[in-house]
Design an enzyme around this catalytic site. Structure first.
Site, PDB file in Angstrom:
ATOM      1  N   SER A1268     -15.555 -62.537  11.279  1.00 40.53           N
ATOM      2  CA  SER A1268     -16.076 -64.586  11.478  1.00 40.53           C
ATOM      3  C   SER A1268     -15.330 -65.145  11.170  1.00 40.53           C
ATOM      4  O   SER A1268     -14.220 -65.367  11.531  1.00 40.53           O
ATOM      5  CB  SER A1268     -17.013 -64.446  10.321  1.00 40.53           C
ATOM      6  N   ASP A1386     -21.354 -62.430  16.102  1.00 43.22           N
ATOM      7  CA  ASP A1386     -20.966 -62.299  15.027  1.00 43.22           C
ATOM      8  C   ASP A1386     -20.831 -61.068  15.177  1.00 43.22           C
ATOM      9  O   ASP A1386     -21.946 -60.257  14.892  1.00 43.22           O
ATOM     10  CB  ASP A1386     -21.371 -62.866  14.506  1.00 43.22           C
TER      11      ASP A1386
END
EC number: 3.1.1.5
Length: 1538
Positions: A1268, A1386
């Site tokens: 991320s 993600d």
């Protein structure tokens, strides 16, 4: 007609005249009537007038027809009419159009009036359409350039190709197979010279054993090997009527399979040790040593008489019947008299048939016509007071399973070899001792845990080596010696004293002497002795033990020696006595050289007690190692006897040796000697000068006298550490040395002590005294800090004490073993120290030292170690050879002695998965052997490898008699299973799961050899290798690093090193180097087809392909040669850059066509010349010389100007350990430092501050991985490896993310997500551009969640912005990104802190920065049902005591991060992981506007955390190496200025 049409005729005439230029010759068929012309004349006239006007105004006149070439006047007329008629017409037309026609059109256009009437709505719609068109063009044609980048998919990991195994067991029939099996069996002797090989094999015999026939090996007197068939080796489970096992062992054996317990003759129980197949030896290493050393005395105290009788008959008769010999005489035996009377014939008969040996085993050695066995000969062996030694093969029986052919080399061949070729014998003994340590001792000590048995040998060896100092060196003399150290002890501090204080040695500078000069002197003296028909060793014993006055031999000494020998025996015996300081104690040993010429310039008042101490210590050491005057006198007498009794044999041998050796191109060269002068020596000269060591020219004792150091150690000093090479011999003058082992090492390192002990300084060629303070210096530099901190505080177990007069390090120093123990000063101790290099010179010139050690080892060997040595098989496999296949029966455990193995799993779909790699000291196959299951994977050799084969039968036998061995191996298996559970391998089964890749943690651990290969000619690999070697030295590789090129090999082994026979010597030399050093670099500095290039490829565990980044990325000639070698070693690409910058897409061009690069790539900055000078200069012309001179001057100018013109690089290493070569060195050593950054939105800004704190602390970062926001920050740092551009780009991106207008403009109908993702894509693309992950300066990866295939994926190639964007894609807020048909989200949904994957890449120390949010774990109690209205009221009720239930979105978020939480907890407990969590909980996920505030929080936390680690001593700083250098042994001891 003429009268009626006058006007018409006139007009027609005028028309004709005007048309005449256009129609010069009208057609005769064109006729006109008068009536037609009359009717249309006006119209025609008007038409023609208009046409003529229009043609004049618009159309240029046509060109004139070409004239008839009848006359020259026609040509001139045509040209004249062209210039004066056509050209003016064209100009007239252009002027008319520009001045009249065009203005008329413009006036008419602008004079028109148009009126448009529209309302506001129409205008607004038009304006909206225009704005929409422009915005569409900017949005979809300009701002989304990222979507139009050329397709660059991720690079697929290469698949391993298992080349067909051509080395099958029985592939060669007939004689070739027979010879191959025999040669493979005698490889245990190492490299054999041609005459030595002939000497061993000329008396070899073969014997046929029928199936079921037994052979008592304890009665066999020779070296036995299986040529064809199968033989089982059994050992008695009882000895002398006393069971060696517990009472239940027989029942256990009865219940086990038939192969584990057998009964022979129904009396004794036998257990199967091993099975010997084709090409394997039936004799153990100890039995081979006993064949060489049966006539060697054990200790110097046995006296000269017994020792004389022990060797004399052997050299007299050339046949000894004392296997395993008693060292006592046989001179009066009938056999000795018989042999003296019969001379050569008996020698030949006994050598060929071996029938004069006593206790002949019941073997029928085939058809022979030798004399019958004579019974009276063995009887005189039992003399009163002389006990017959037991066999080295007690209670061992061989049984043929099938019809078997065995070959036997009798013991007489080894005895003759020892006498005729003593140096070759010493070489063979050295090889066997080395393999004995690598195979038997290392296996028993480190693998089986038999510490008491192995260490007991060293303890018992002290009874042979203890030698007391002379009485005059004790008492007052010793007190005066101690007083010399008192002042120095008072002046120095405790930290300096604990390193040791060495007494000043004024003649230490004369130690180094050219070995080639000594060799030449020895050869010259041998030739002189041969010419004078006198033996070399006619001097008295004092000539050997005595000491000349000079610091070393010189040419003048040769002349004086020859003159003394001419004066007669009287002066010949007088000179050594006059020149020996031991015979005359008042002699000052360190006189000036001018005083040495005369023996009468002595001053009694110049007694140097230091020199006398050194000489006395040297005498004690030489006596302790078996190099006594009586032994050398015996060898000298034996050589006289051999020459006097059988001169014919001696002359035959000298002729034969000289003839054979002169024709042999491979002269004997000691593997540790860098001189090539030995090639000119003959075998006879070596045998005569080295057997007795009697040459007065090569007076080794004079050199060793200056090598002796007298050193003081205070109590607690560590002289020798466990696992290191012995620096030399320590002779205890006064005090006590404590020999012990660390208690924890037994359980920590079960696999051979080959695990790197980082932080130790590299071993020098001449390792003088090196001191340590405590055992804490055993701590590794950047290995797991927690484990090393525990090791510091662990205690040690004392084994025994070494008292004054004892010698420590005898076995390890003479045989070049590594120490199994620690040696610590129990009290204040004074020792004499002799370096290991001096011992190597002793062993080279006096083979009796090695033979004595071998004799003592065979006499002290426990029965258990003997059986282990008998069953262990030394196996040599070639590169690419498959040791066993998947699904085979597990019959043995393999221990890697030298080389590298790889275990691969073959899937049903044909894919090959790497299970692991095994380097030196590691083992494989225990689990299958213990569980009796089949092999789970295929094991093959990456390169030429030496293995110790531990058969399952031996394991079963030892398990019954010694249950502790089973427990030890069970601990090893349990530890490995625990590692598999705690550190699972990366997920398999996908395209991006590194299937077939060798880029795993196992592939970068325990690398011992690295090949440096250029891509093409012109790459500076030599400079690259030297810089890499320096970096490896600085980071502290265990046992040091050495580099090899062709020149170094030729200097050691001569010009025939790469010949067919020389490869045997080369392979042995390289194996010794790999065992001596922690890492060996092979630099391919020759052309592509040279043998050295092939050697660099075949010997490498890892191959570095070095190329110039700015050059052409096409396949080079060295790479083609590499592919043709079909090596399976790991291959890595190294790109050299002149500047610290890599253009986008450059690395992809290099990797695109190189699918064989399976170990990654590295970017290295190194200055080099792009146009190197040619290696072969061409013919120099004047123009070429001038051009070359101009190029040189231009290059010199550019060197000082061009680099200053360019901007300074973004990154300059603040510490030397952050350089590119240090990063590569840590990668090769498995000591890389990894940085793992977790996800957490805006909280990830704190990671920028943590990275800055790491950089300020001087901690290098080699691998970066992120999730991320961590993938974004990590990519910024990996791109330039500098915190300054990372900070600027991160702040710019945070400013874009903080703008809410961008998100509002990016909103869309929420079918998949609330935004289109365009603004997010733009922000990331503006940061990274079209750069690719391969172009990053540091190794980098990011992880994503593949929701299409429900698995995590790790990306290390491709466009940076795409995979960083995919790793940052929150579900619902941003749409997933599509990659090859899969949707990526993600990576934090599965693993928010990828420590496991980082560990799998080979990172040793990992800094993990977690910035994720903390879940609310408040206990809930709202009941079994829940009303939404009550939930809303409860949230707005400030007086409610019930916690608020989670919302639907919160439940979905927690559900998405379920697996991530479990991986996070596992990451915190990973060994070597330093978990960091800055205090960023008050900040939200989208608070990018607080950049500076969050950055300062991370920076302050990072500095505080690192300072805490520094205070605890667990910070893996490279600077700790300097501190450890203070704790460990210094390069040279501090000398007292006395």
């Amino acid at each position: 007609m003429a009268t009626d049409g006058g006007p018409l005729a006139a007009s027609s005439a005028s028309l004709d005249s005007s048309l005449s230029p256009l129609h010069a010759s009208p057609s005769p068929s064109s006729t006109y009537t008068a009536s037609s012309l009359a009717l249309s004349a006006p119209a025609i006239a008007a038409s023609f007038s208009v046409a003529s006007t229009f043609s004049n105004s618009l159309i240029p006149p046509p060109p004139l027809p070409p004239p008839t070439p009848s006359t020259m006047a026609g040509w001139f007329g045509w040209v004249f009419s062209f210039f004066f008629q056509v050209i003016p017409s064209v100009l007239y037309w252009v002027i008319t159009f520009a001045t009249i026609t065009l203005p008329t059109w413009l006036f008419t256009l602008f004079s028109m009036s148009l009126t448009f009437t529209m309302n506001f709505t129409t205008l607004l719609l038009i304006a909206l359409a225009i704005v929409s068109t422009i915005s569409w063009f900017i949005r979809y044609r300009f701002l989304n350039m990222y979507s139009r980048l050329p397709s660059e998919p991720q690079r697929k990991e290469p698949h391993l190709d298992l080349f067909p195994d051509v080395q099958e067991g029985d592939s060669k029939p007939g004689l070739a197979n027979y010879l191959d099996e025999f040669l493979s069996a005698i490889k245990v002797f190492g490299y054999l010279e041609r005459p030595v090989f002939h000497e061993l094999t000329r008396t070899m015999q073969t014997r046929k054993l029928i199936a079921g026939e037994t052979l008592m090996l304890e009665e066999e007197k020779g070296f036995c090997l299986v040529v064809d068939g199968l033989v089982q080796i059994f050992v008695k489970s009882m000895r002398d009527g006393k069971p060696n096992v517990d009472e239940g062992s027989n029942h256990m054996g009865a219940e086990s399979s038939d192969e584990d317990d057998h009964r022979v003759d129904g009396k004794q129980g036998y257990q199967l040790l091993t099975e010997v197949k084709n090409g394997a030896s039936m004799s153990s290493l100890f039995s081979i040593l006993s064949l060489f050393t049966e006539d060697i005395q054990l200790r110097a105290s046995e006296g000269s008489s017994s020792s004389a009788s022990s060797v004399g008959p052997s050299t007299n008769a050339r046949v000894s019947d004392s296997f395993p010999a008693s060292p006592h005489g046989l001179e009066d035996s009938p056999r000795s008299n018989f042999v003296r009377d019969h001379g050569d014939s008996v020698a030949h008969i006994s050598n060929s048939n071996g029938e004069l040996l006593p206790s002949v085993p019941p073997l029928n050695l085939g058809e022979s016509h030798a004399m019958p066995i004579q019974e009276p000969y063995p009887k005189p062996r039992s003399q009163p007071g002389k006990r017959r030694r037991k066999s080295v093969h007690p209670d061992i029986v061989a049984r043929a399973m099938v019809d078997t052919t065995i070959a036997i080399i009798p013991a007489s061949a080894f005895r003759r070899l020892t006498r005729v070729y003593p140096r070759a014998t010493a070489h063979i003994v050295q090889v066997i001792l080395t393999r004995l340590q690598r195979v038997t001792f290392a296996t028993a000590h480190s693998y089986l845990g038999l510490n008491n048995d192995v260490l007991g040998i060293e303890k018992q060896m002290t009874k042979f080596t203890t030698q007391d100092l002379p009485n005059e060196m004790r008492g007052a003399a010793l007190d005066r010696l101690k007083d010399k150290f008192i002042k120095e002890r008072d002046r120095l501090g405790p930290e300096e004293i604990i390193k040791g204080i060495a007494l000043h040695n004024p003649f230490a500078g004369r130690r180094r002497r050219s070995s080639s000069f000594l060799r030449k002197e020895a050869v010259l003296h041998a030739k002189m002795a041969a010419q004078s028909k006198r033996p070399v060793s006619m001097a008295s014993p004092e000539d050997i033990s005595g000491d000349r006055e000079s610091a070393g031999p010189s040419p003048g000494d040769l002349l004086s020696t020859i003159q003394l020998s001419r004066f007669g025996p009287r002066y010949e015996h007088l000179a050594p006595k006059l020149l020996s300081p031991l015979t005359d104690k008042e002699n000052p040993p360190f006189m000036a050289p001018v005083m040495h010429s005369s023996p009468f310039h002595r001053k009694k008042d110049a007694v140097d007690e230091d020199a006398l101490f050194r000489e006395s210590i040297l005498d004690c050491i030489m006596n302790g190692i078996g190099l006594t005057s009586s032994t050398r006198d015996v060898l000298r007498k034996s050589s006289h006897t051999s020459g006097d009794i059988s001169p014919k044999l001696l002359s035959y041998d000298s002729r034969r040796q000289k003839a054979v050796f002169t024709n042999n191109a491979f002269g004997f060269i000691d593997p540790y000697d860098s001189s090539a002068d030995g090639e000119t020596e003959s075998m006879m000269s070596m045998s005569m000068t080295s057997a007795g060591g009697t040459s007065p020219i090569v007076n080794l004792r004079e050199e060793l006298r200056n090598d002796i150091e007298i050193v003081y150690f205070p109590q607690g000093s560590v002289l020798v550490e466990q696992g290191e090479r012995h620096p030399g011999l320590y002779y205890v003058i006064d005090g006590f040395l404590d020999v012990g082992i660390p208690v924890s090492d037994k359980g920590e390192d079960l696999v051979g002590g080959s695990r790197p002990v980082y932080g130790q300084p590299p071993e020098e060629f001449f390792p003088t005294l090196k001191r340590t303070t405590t055992s804490s210096s055993r701590v590794s530099g950047v290995t797991s800090a927690t484990n090393d901190t525990k090791r510091k505080r662990q205690s040690r177990k004392s084994l025994y004490l070494i008292k004054p007069g004892g010698i420590q390090g005898y076995v390890g120093s003479v045989a070049s073993y590594r120490s199994y123990t620690d040696v610590v000063a129990k009290t204040d101790v004074y020792v004499g120290f002799l370096p290991r290099s001096s011992l190597e010179r002793i062993a080279e010139r006096y083979p009796i030292a090695l033979l004595t050690l071998a004799k003592r080892l065979t006499s002290l060997l426990p029965r258990l170690l003997l059986h282990i040595d008998f069953a262990l098989e030394w196996v040599q496999v070639s590169a690419g050879q498959v040791i066993y296949h998947q699904g085979d029966e597990s019959d043995a455990i393999y221990l890697v002695l030298n080389g590298r193995l790889r275990s691969v799993l073959e899937g049903t779909d044909g894919k090959i998965t790497v299970v692991g790699e095994y380097g030196q000291g590691e083992s494989v196959g225990e689990l299958e052997v213990m569980t009796e299951s089949t092999r789970p994977a295929t094991l093959h050799a990456i390169r030429d490898t030496e293995l110790a084969k531990f058969p399952r039968s031996l394991f079963n036998s030892l398990a019954q008699e010694h249950p502790g061995i089973t427990i030890q191996v069970s601990k090893l298996i349990a530890q490995r299973m625990r590692d598999l559970v705690e550190l699972p391998m990366p997920e398999k089964g996908g395209e991006h799961a590194n299937v077939g890749s060798v880029k795993t943690a196992a592939s970068v651990v325990n690398l011992r050899t690295v090949g440096i290969l250029p891509v093409t000619a012109g790459v500076p690999v030599v400079e690259f290798g030297h810089r890499l070697q320096n970096a490896l030295h600085q980071i502290g590789v265990t046992n040091g690093v050495t580099s090899l090129n062709q020149a170094a090999i030729l200097n050691h082994l001569g010009r025939h090193a790469f010949s067919k026979m020389g490869k045997l010597k080369l392979s042995q030399y390289l194996a010794d180097l790999e065992e001596k050093y922690g890492m060996v670099l092979y630099i391919a500095d020759t052309n592509v087809n040279s043998p050295w290039t092939q050697t660099c490829i075949t010997q490498a565990d890892c191959i570095l392909l070095v190329g110039l980044a700015e050059s052409s990325p096409s396949i080079g000639e060295y790479e083609r040669f590499l592919l043709g070698m079909k090596t399976t070693a790991r291959k890595e690409l190294v790109l050299l850059h002149s500047e610290r910058y890599c253009p986008p897409g450059l690395t992809r061009q290099w990797l695109k066509n190189r699918m064989w690069i399976n170990g990654g790539h590295h970017h290295i900055q190194m200055g080099f010349r792009l146009t190197p000078e040619p290696s072969h200069p061409q013919a120099k012309r004047l123009g070429a010389v001038l051009k070359q001179r101009v190029q040189v001057i231009q290059a010199e100018i550019q060197k000082y100007t061009s680099r200053r013109i360019r901007q300074t690089p973004l990154y300059s290493a603040q510490t030397p350990f952050k350089g590119d070569f240090h990063r590569l060195a840590r990668r090769l050593c498995g000591r890389s430092v990894g940085l793992v950054l977790g996800g957490g939105g805006a909280r990830g800004i704190a990671q920028v501050g943590v990275i800055k704190a790491l950089e300020e602390a001087g901690i290098p970062i080699d691998i970066i991985g992120g999730t991320s926001i961590g993938s974004f920050i990590g990519a910024l740092y990996a791109r330039d490896a500098d915190v300054v551009p990372m900070y600027g780009r991160a702040k710019k991106f945070a400013g874009r993310m903080a703008s809410m207008w961008r998100f509002m403009l990016d909103l869309t109908y929420p079918t998949t997500s609330y935004t289109t993702g365009h603004e997010f894509n733009r922000g990331i693309f503006k940061t990274f551009g079209d750069s690719q992950i391969e172009d990053f300066w540091l190794e980098y990866y990011c992880n994503t969640t593949n929701i299409s295939k429900s698995r995590p994926e790790f990306h290390s190639s491709g466009y940076t912005w795409r995979y960083v964007r995919a790793s940052m894609s929150l579900a619902g807020l941003i749409p997933p990104i599509c990659d090859e048909g899969s949707m990526l989200l993600d990576g934090g949904y599965i693993d928010n802190l990828t420590v496991t994957h980082m560990k799998g890449l080979g990172a040793d120390v990992i800094f993990a920065v977690d910035v994720g949010s903390i879940d609310d774990n408040t206990p809930q109690g709202y009941g079994d049902s829940l009303s939404g209205f009550w939930t809303v009221l409860n949230r707005w009720n400030p007086f409610s005591a019930c916690p608020n239930p989670p919302t639907l979105s919160e439940i979905q978020a927690r559900l998405a991060y379920v697996s991530s939480i479990d991986n996070l907890e596992r990451a915190k407990n990973t060994p070597g992981c330093l978990y960091m969590r800055p205090p960023i909980d008050p900040y939200g996920t989208l608070e990018f506007g607080k950049f500076d505030e969050i950055y300062q929080v991370g920076y302050a936390y990072g500095k505080q955390y690192l300072e805490k680690l520094r205070s605890e001593g667990s910070l893996p700083l490279p600077e700790e190496t300097e501190e450890k250098k203070k704790l460990q042994r210094t390069l040279a001891p501090r000398r007292a200025s006395i």
